[in-house]
Design a protein around this motif. Structure first.
Motif, PDB file in Angstrom:
ATOM      1  N   THR A  14      29.634  26.824  42.191  1.00  0.00           N
ATOM      2  CA  THR A  14      31.046  26.771  42.584  1.00  0.00           C
ATOM      3  C   THR A  14      31.652  28.167  42.645  1.00  0.00           C
ATOM      4  N   PHE A  15      31.200  29.038  41.765  1.00  0.00           N
ATOM      5  CA  PHE A  15      31.639  30.443  41.828  1.00  0.00           C
ATOM      6  C   PHE A  15      31.279  31.046  43.190  1.00  0.00           C
ATOM      7  N   VAL A  16      30.050  30.852  43.614  1.00  0.00           N
ATOM      8  CA  VAL A  16      29.603  31.405  44.898  1.00  0.00           C
ATOM      9  C   VAL A  16      30.407  30.813  46.046  1.00  0.00           C
ATOM     10  N   LEU A  17      30.618  29.498  46.024  1.00  0.00           N
ATOM     11  CA  LEU A  17      31.361  28.841  47.090  1.00  0.00           C
ATOM     12  C   LEU A  17      32.770  29.415  47.225  1.00  0.00           C
ATOM     13  N   VAL A  18      33.467  29.541  46.102  1.00  0.00           N
ATOM     14  CA  VAL A  18      34.843  30.041  46.130  1.00  0.00           C
ATOM     15  C   VAL A  18      34.883  31.534  46.421  1.00  0.00           C
ATOM     16  N   ALA A  19      34.024  32.296  45.766  1.00  0.00           N
ATOM     17  CA  ALA A  19      34.031  33.746  45.952  1.00  0.00           C
ATOM     18  C   ALA A  19      33.735  34.130  47.390  1.00  0.00           C
ATOM     19  N   PHE A  20      32.736  33.500  47.996  1.00  0.00           N
ATOM     20  CA  PHE A  20      32.347  33.862  49.350  1.00  0.00           C
ATOM     21  C   PHE A  20      33.151  33.111  50.413  1.00  0.00           C
ATOM     22  N   GLY A  21      33.448  31.829  50.156  1.00  0.00           N
ATOM     23  CA  GLY A  21      34.222  31.057  51.123  1.00  0.00           C
ATOM     24  C   GLY A  21      35.679  31.480  51.173  1.00  0.00           C
ATOM     25  N   CYS A  98      37.917  32.839  41.732  1.00  0.00           N
ATOM     26  CA  CYS A  98      39.268  33.353  41.988  1.00  0.00           C
ATOM     27  C   CYS A  98      39.491  34.690  41.287  1.00  0.00           C
ATOM     28  N   LEU A  99      38.973  34.812  40.086  1.00  0.00           N
ATOM     29  CA  LEU A  99      39.103  36.089  39.377  1.00  0.00           C
ATOM     30  C   LEU A  99      38.401  37.202  40.150  1.00  0.00           C
ATOM     31  N   PHE A 100      37.233  36.891  40.689  1.00  0.00           N
ATOM     32  CA  PHE A 100      36.503  37.869  41.495  1.00  0.00           C
ATOM     33  C   PHE A 100      37.322  38.272  42.723  1.00  0.00           C
ATOM     34  N   ILE A 101      37.889  37.283  43.410  1.00  0.00           N
ATOM     35  CA  ILE A 101      38.707  37.556  44.592  1.00  0.00           C
ATOM     36  C   ILE A 101      39.916  38.413  44.224  1.00  0.00           C
ATOM     37  N   GLY A 102      40.542  38.081  43.102  1.00  0.00           N
ATOM     38  CA  GLY A 102      41.703  38.840  42.658  1.00  0.00           C
ATOM     39  C   GLY A 102      41.372  40.292  42.356  1.00  0.00           C
ATOM     40  N   VAL A 103      40.241  40.510  41.716  1.00  0.00           N
ATOM     41  CA  VAL A 103      39.823  41.883  41.395  1.00  0.00           C
ATOM     42  C   VAL A 103      39.544  42.672  42.672  1.00  0.00           C
ATOM     43  N   VAL A 104      38.913  42.015  43.648  1.00  0.00           N
ATOM     44  CA  VAL A 104      38.534  42.702  44.889  1.00  0.00           C
ATOM     45  C   VAL A 104      39.726  42.914  45.820  1.00  0.00           C
ATOM     46  N   GLY A 110      46.672  35.607  47.996  1.00  0.00           N
ATOM     47  CA  GLY A 110      46.744  34.222  48.471  1.00  0.00           C
ATOM     48  C   GLY A 110      45.537  33.378  48.132  1.00  0.00           C
ATOM     49  N   PHE A 111      44.410  34.020  47.854  1.00  0.00           N
ATOM     50  CA  PHE A 111      43.194  33.355  47.360  1.00  0.00           C
ATOM     51  C   PHE A 111      42.631  32.285  48.294  1.00  0.00           C
ATOM     52  N   GLY A 112      43.012  32.327  49.555  1.00  0.00           N
ATOM     53  CA  GLY A 112      42.490  31.327  50.491  1.00  0.00           C
ATOM     54  C   GLY A 112      42.909  29.917  50.138  1.00  0.00           C
ATOM     55  N   ALA A 113      44.081  29.792  49.491  1.00  0.00           N
ATOM     56  CA  ALA A 113      44.551  28.482  49.041  1.00  0.00           C
ATOM     57  C   ALA A 113      44.876  27.584  50.219  1.00  0.00           C
ATOM     58  N   PRO A 187      42.444  28.133  43.389  1.00  0.00           N
ATOM     59  CA  PRO A 187      43.171  29.063  44.256  1.00  0.00           C
ATOM     60  C   PRO A 187      44.672  28.786  44.277  1.00  0.00           C
ATOM     61  N   ALA A 188      45.069  27.509  44.234  1.00  0.00           N
ATOM     62  CA  ALA A 188      46.492  27.174  44.228  1.00  0.00           C
ATOM     63  C   ALA A 188      47.157  27.643  42.936  1.00  0.00           C
ATOM     64  N   LEU A 189      46.470  27.488  41.818  1.00  0.00           N
ATOM     65  CA  LEU A 189      47.009  27.951  40.540  1.00  0.00           C
ATOM     66  C   LEU A 189      47.188  29.467  40.537  1.00  0.00           C
ATOM     67  N   PHE A 190      46.248  30.179  41.134  1.00  0.00           N
ATOM     68  CA  PHE A 190      46.340  31.629  41.193  1.00  0.00           C
ATOM     69  C   PHE A 190      47.392  32.079  42.209  1.00  0.00           C
TER      70      PHE A 190
END
Length: 236
Positions: A14-21, A98-104, A110-113, A187-190
């Motif tokens: 799930t990390f990979v799916l969210v981080a890359f997607g 999401c944490l990875f996306i936020g750092v990058v 928006g986190f792709g929400a 992503p919505a929470l972030f």
């Protein structure tokens, strides 16, 4: 120990799916002015599933999606305890993504929400729910169908990944395409704001669609087993 390994695998997947997607959605943009972003994001989600299916699929089944886990629970291929463990693991993996996306990209990216897009005539709550139910139904039906036979193991990951790509190609312009409550909730929470207000749509819709896919496939399976080939009927 095997149960823990499955949960760890679901976290990773799930990390990979969210981080890359979702990360790709943030990187390329998914608005009407950048249509190529639709395709790139759809491919990112689909290819993430392909990669994970052939790496963690033999460990946990690579659900990485509460809607898929619910379908497997309905089909009695997952216990209630494991269903809860899978969903918790998927939420943890989505949070890490999401944490990875936020750092990058920064924590205001928006986190792709998921949100109801304003580019279609039926862009209402009811319309969005219907879209998510249908998209998830198609996706989970493919998952259940291709994994129901052992001999499909070689191609299962590709089929599932391409199906996820397919539903994203249509759905991104409508709802951003969820078909996965874990992918939407974190992503919505972030992101907060409108995405958080609408997130219930992207939890309820996929769960309903996943449950319907499981029930419909069980009905199809039963009918198929009841049908005898013409040759057998003549012999009888």
């Amino acid at each position: 120990m095997n149960r823990i390994k499955c949960y760890v695998a679901e976290v990773i997947g799930t990390f990979v799916l969210v981080a890359f997607g979702c990360g790709t959605a943030v990187a390329v943009g998914c608005d009407s002015a950048s249509g190529c972003g639709y395709i790139l994001t759809a491919l990112a989600f689909g290819l993430s599933i392909v990669a994970m299916a052939y790496s963690i699929g033999n460990i946990s089944g690579c659900h990485v999606n509460p809607a898929v886990s619910l379908a497997m629970l309905i089909r009695r291929q997952l216990s209630v305890v494991d269903f809860i463990g899978y969903v918790v693991s998927q939420l943890v993996g989505a949070c890490l993504g999401c944490l990875f996306i936020g750092v990058v990209f920064g924590f205001d990216c928006g986190f792709g929400a998921n949100q109801i897009q304003d580019t279609w005539a039926s862009g209402t709550i009811a319309g969005a729910l219907l879209v998510e139910i249908i998209l998830t139904f198609v996706f989970v039906l493919a998952v259940v169908g291709v994994t129901s036979k052992v001999e499909n193991g070689v191609v299962a990951g590709v089929v599932i990944g391409l199906t996820l790509t397919l539903v994203h190609i249509l759905g991104i312009a409508l709802t951003g395409t969820s078909v996965n409550p874990a992918r939407s909730l974190l992503p919505a929470l972030f992101a907060g704001g409108k995405a958080l207000e609408q997130v219930w749509i992207f939890i309820v819709g996929p769960l309903v669609g996943g449950a319907l896919a499981a029930l419909v496939y069980m009905l199809i399976e039963t009918r198929k087993k009841d049908v005898q080939p013409e040759e057998e009927k003549e012999e009888n």
